[in-house]
Design a protein around this motif. Structure first.
Motif, short mmCIF file in Angstrom:
data_model
loop_
_atom_site.label_atom_id
_atom_site.label_comp_id
_atom_site.label_asym_id
_atom_site.label_seq_id
_atom_site.Cartn_x
_atom_site.Cartn_y
_atom_site.Cartn_z
N ILE A 136 0.85 -1.19 0.00
CA ILE A 136 0.00 0.00 0.00
C ILE A 136 0.88 1.24 0.00
O ILE A 136 1.70 1.40 0.89
CB ILE A 136 -0.90 0.05 1.26
CG1 ILE A 136 -1.65 -1.26 1.45
CG2 ILE A 136 -1.86 1.23 1.19
CD1 ILE A 136 -2.41 -1.34 2.79
N PHE A 281 -4.77 -8.93 5.45
CA PHE A 281 -4.76 -7.62 4.81
C PHE A 281 -4.46 -6.50 5.81
O PHE A 281 -4.71 -6.63 6.99
CB PHE A 281 -6.08 -7.34 4.10
CG PHE A 281 -6.11 -7.95 2.73
CD1 PHE A 281 -5.59 -7.26 1.64
CD2 PHE A 281 -6.63 -9.22 2.52
CE1 PHE A 281 -5.58 -7.83 0.37
CE2 PHE A 281 -6.62 -9.79 1.26
CZ PHE A 281 -6.10 -9.11 0.19
N TYR A 297 -6.13 0.30 1.39
CA TYR A 297 -6.27 -1.12 1.72
C TYR A 297 -5.42 -1.97 0.79
O TYR A 297 -5.32 -1.66 -0.41
CB TYR A 297 -7.76 -1.45 1.54
CG TYR A 297 -8.13 -2.91 1.53
CD1 TYR A 297 -8.53 -3.53 2.70
CD2 TYR A 297 -8.14 -3.65 0.35
CE1 TYR A 297 -8.91 -4.86 2.70
CE2 TYR A 297 -8.50 -4.98 0.35
CZ TYR A 297 -8.89 -5.58 1.52
OH TYR A 297 -9.26 -6.91 1.52
N GLY A 298 -4.80 -3.01 1.31
CA GLY A 298 -4.04 -3.92 0.44
C GLY A 298 -3.24 -4.93 1.24
O GLY A 298 -3.39 -5.03 2.46
N GLU B 293 -4.49 -7.31 -4.55
CA GLU B 293 -5.67 -6.47 -4.34
C GLU B 293 -5.36 -5.25 -3.49
O GLU B 293 -4.80 -5.37 -2.40
CB GLU B 293 -6.73 -7.26 -3.57
CG GLU B 293 -7.35 -8.38 -4.33
CD GLU B 293 -8.57 -8.90 -3.57
OE1 GLU B 293 -8.39 -9.66 -2.61
OE2 GLU B 293 -9.70 -8.51 -3.95
N MET B 295 -7.26 -1.20 -2.41
CA MET B 295 -8.40 -0.31 -2.61
C MET B 295 -8.17 1.02 -1.92
O MET B 295 -7.57 1.07 -0.85
CB MET B 295 -9.69 -0.94 -2.11
CG MET B 295 -10.91 -0.19 -2.63
SD MET B 295 -12.48 -0.95 -2.18
CE MET B 295 -12.71 -0.25 -0.56
#
Lengths: 428, 428
Positions: A136, A281, A297-298, B293, B295
């Motif tokens: 992130i 996460f 987020y990541g 992933e 966000m």
């Protein structure tokens, strides 16, 4: 075009990922920076170890000084970990005019200001995006994305191991010990998990985020730390019943110029975006005076996510190198540090008490809160099949830490309170 | 130190926010960039309008050219909106060596490459963080944070109005028309809401994100667009029953070098992080080959969040100005554009059909799917109290858009299908 030469300290999981990206994305890299980027030399612990990646043996050395002192090398990527020895390597590399990209949160949390000062003196870059929250880009976001704003609060789930454990406990009703054992088997937790589960890893990361967010020199010792090893299944059940998730949160907040920073298991309102961050996460929630609520987020760890951040930093160093502007954009904290006193630190609290099951108990307890000016949001007598005690759950309104400490202290001398089973900060 | 002089085009909500931040944070700004930053001149539509902010009348002009042509001004901040006239201002400003910060998604989606090319020619910066997702620093993240990675998918809730409407419909079971009316009263939707509700605003933002993420020149006409005006309460109920939330999603994805990009109401698995993004909030989900992933969540619009991004860009321009490196870090798309054909675009589909309530119907329908190689994940006959028809809900496995079009085309000639009530893309 003359290639840019990179020396790598460490070839564990993350180092391997760095080589994979640099070699696999060579065309993209060249396009972005205008010349090839070459991993020139790699310091490893053992030359004979079998590796998951092919690398010419002539590039390997088991002496980090060979990398640091190689005049051909422009940039050092440090992914070996460790603190004291590693600091010596980094400082000498800077002395020799080499730029640094590091993933080392321990080093940056403890000696970040010394290292950045040396880099400034030598007009070198020191980038450390990978040291917090893996893939992130939160450091960039705090430095550049929110350069115009006043950050008032940072809440981070910045340790994947503990978030994995708490998520499993929450979703499956499992016990702390069972989940920890499973996490160790899966490689999500170390054999000695202390640094993760006692919150120290998260505290190091919050030191870095707090320093950048508040532009003041937060030190590791400024962070109040409490881990998750005493969290019970029961706590999580109670949290859920009240509409909360229990998370290990790093919280850095400020009012005017006073700041406080802590890591502790916290009950977060389940509608808060950070409450839904599950498993390994990571997420960092940032509240800025102007921008309001944001969250990033990541993946917080792992070979490739961490390597992504490292190589992004590497690209930034190389671009600066081409432009001749290395070391000119460093963020040096410029605000004098003012830590909040316990009178100024204020939040809601959850308490779970075992009390004598007789008339007048609640009156005595609420009297103590009143005495220290702590007002209550809710008081629930919870069924307790197992013992003859009654169980009382209390959620306070915002109360100063100083006053709460007085309440808890007073409770020790109160016969009707058999045990203060749990106390948690409440957010959201 | 000589102050840096800024000209502002437009003094609406966002322009006012920019002045508030620049004036309110002057000390922080000076610290970061090394000199004061002054709003020197402001072009407004009407000189007499009452404003929410105090500004010397000598700084105001109703002629944008006065700002563009002022030789004292180093940087133009464009928050007036509009396309053709505004483009002329921007291009002339660049011709005069001024740097540009803009929040104008329409302009950047339509003429971004022309403007960036001109900026490169003139060694000027053009920054436009505020053009997508307001206060979320997503453009920086794509350009710098993920510079080392290969972005494979971007999914965005990038229009607050439609997300507010769909959230209200979902949480309150309200109808589209009622919620739209309410959103208009609250100022979340325009009197003419077409650009928002028909997906055009989101398409412009996805054009910008796609171009940066895939480093290829995505144009607005490459985006397949469908809005939310035909979404019904019933669709949302069905979505929830299957474990989905209905969101207006911009989706840009790529396989190898082929890309596709669209904006459409989409059923997203409710466990997906983007499914929980509610109200006027925006979020951009990015999947990178290495990082996995991620966000990014925050306010997508509003005076202060948008102004935060603009002033962050302004700080970046001023820092470059001090270092003499403006215009040297622009991202120019370098990959040839390859759009996926309808054979290559593939996803799951949700269908809601009104069919004749008699034997053999299901067999006929499933036969059509089979004929075009579309396999089914689930088929549910839904109770339908209101009519004598039966209602069938079908979720397909991944199917090519070409084949799904053939299925839908075939359905038109099938007597037993009275109506294809809804078709949605399914994600997650």
């Amino acid at each position: 075009m003359k290639p840019v030469k990179v020396g790598l300290l460490g070839l564990g999981t993350v180092g391997t990922g760095v080589i994979r990206i640099v070699e696999g994305h060579q065309e993209d890299l060249s396009r972005q920076v205008g010349s090839p980027v070459v991993i020139e030399k790699v310091a490893v612990r053992s030359l004979d170890k079998k590796r998951n990646i092919e690398i010419e043996s002539s590039k390997l050395t088991d002496n980090p000084w060979d990398v640091i002192r190689d005049p051909e090398i422009d940039i050092i990527v440090e992914v070996m970990g460790g603190v004291n020895e590693t600091k010596a390597y980094i400082l000498e590399a800077l002395d020799r005019g080499k730029h640094i990209v590091t993933a080392n949160k321990d080093l940056m949390a403890l000696y970040g200001s010394e290292i950045v000062a040396k880099a400034q003196e030598k007009q070198c870059d020191v980038f450390y995006e990978a040291s917090v929250a893996g893939g992130i880009p939160i450091i960039r976001t705090l430095i550049e994305g929110f350069s115009s704003d006043r950050i008032m609060k940072i809440m981070g789930i910045v340790n994947g191991t503990t978030n994995y454990i708490l998520t499993k406990m929450s979703l499956e009703g499992a016990s702390y010990d069972d989940v920890l054992r499973e996490a160790q088997q899966l490689g999500y937790a170390e054999t000695d998990p202390t640094s993760d589960v006692e919150g120290l890893d998260a505290a190091r990361k919050m030191t870095i985020l707090g320093t950048l967010g508040f532009r003041t020199d937060i030190e590791l010792k400024d962070v109040e730390v409490r881990g998750i090893s005493s969290v019970t299944k029961e706590d999580i059940v109670h949290a859920k019943r009240l509409g909360y998730e229990l998370k290990l949160l790093g919280i850095a907040d400020r009012e005017e110029e006073e700041v406080s920073i802590s890591v502790q298991p916290t009950m977060v309102k389940s509608t808060h975006p950070i409450a839904a961050v599950n498993g390994v996460f990571n997420a960092v929630y940032v509240y800025g005076e102007a921008v309001g609520e944001t969250m990033f987020y990541g993946a917080g760890a792992g070979e490739m996510p961490t390597a992504t951040s490292i190589v992004a930093d590497l690209i930034a160093v190389v671009k600066n190198l081409k432009l001749g502007v290395n070391g000119l954009k460093a963020i040096v904290p410029y605000k004098p540090k003012k830590l909040k006193s316990d009178d100024q630190i204020s939040y809601k609290n959850f308490l779970l008490l075992n009390v004598a099951d007789k008339a007048g108990v609640l009156a005595q307890i609420t009297q103590v809160f009143a005495e220290y000016d702590v007002s209550l949001e809710s008081v629930v007598q919870s069924p307790n099949a197992n013992t003859s005690d009654a169980e009382i759950i209390i959620v306070t309104h915002n109360a100063s830490k100083a006053n709460m400490d007085k309440v808890l202290n007073h409770f020790e001398s109160l016969d009707v309170i058999h045990r203060v089973k749990s106390v948690y900060r409440v957010e959201g």
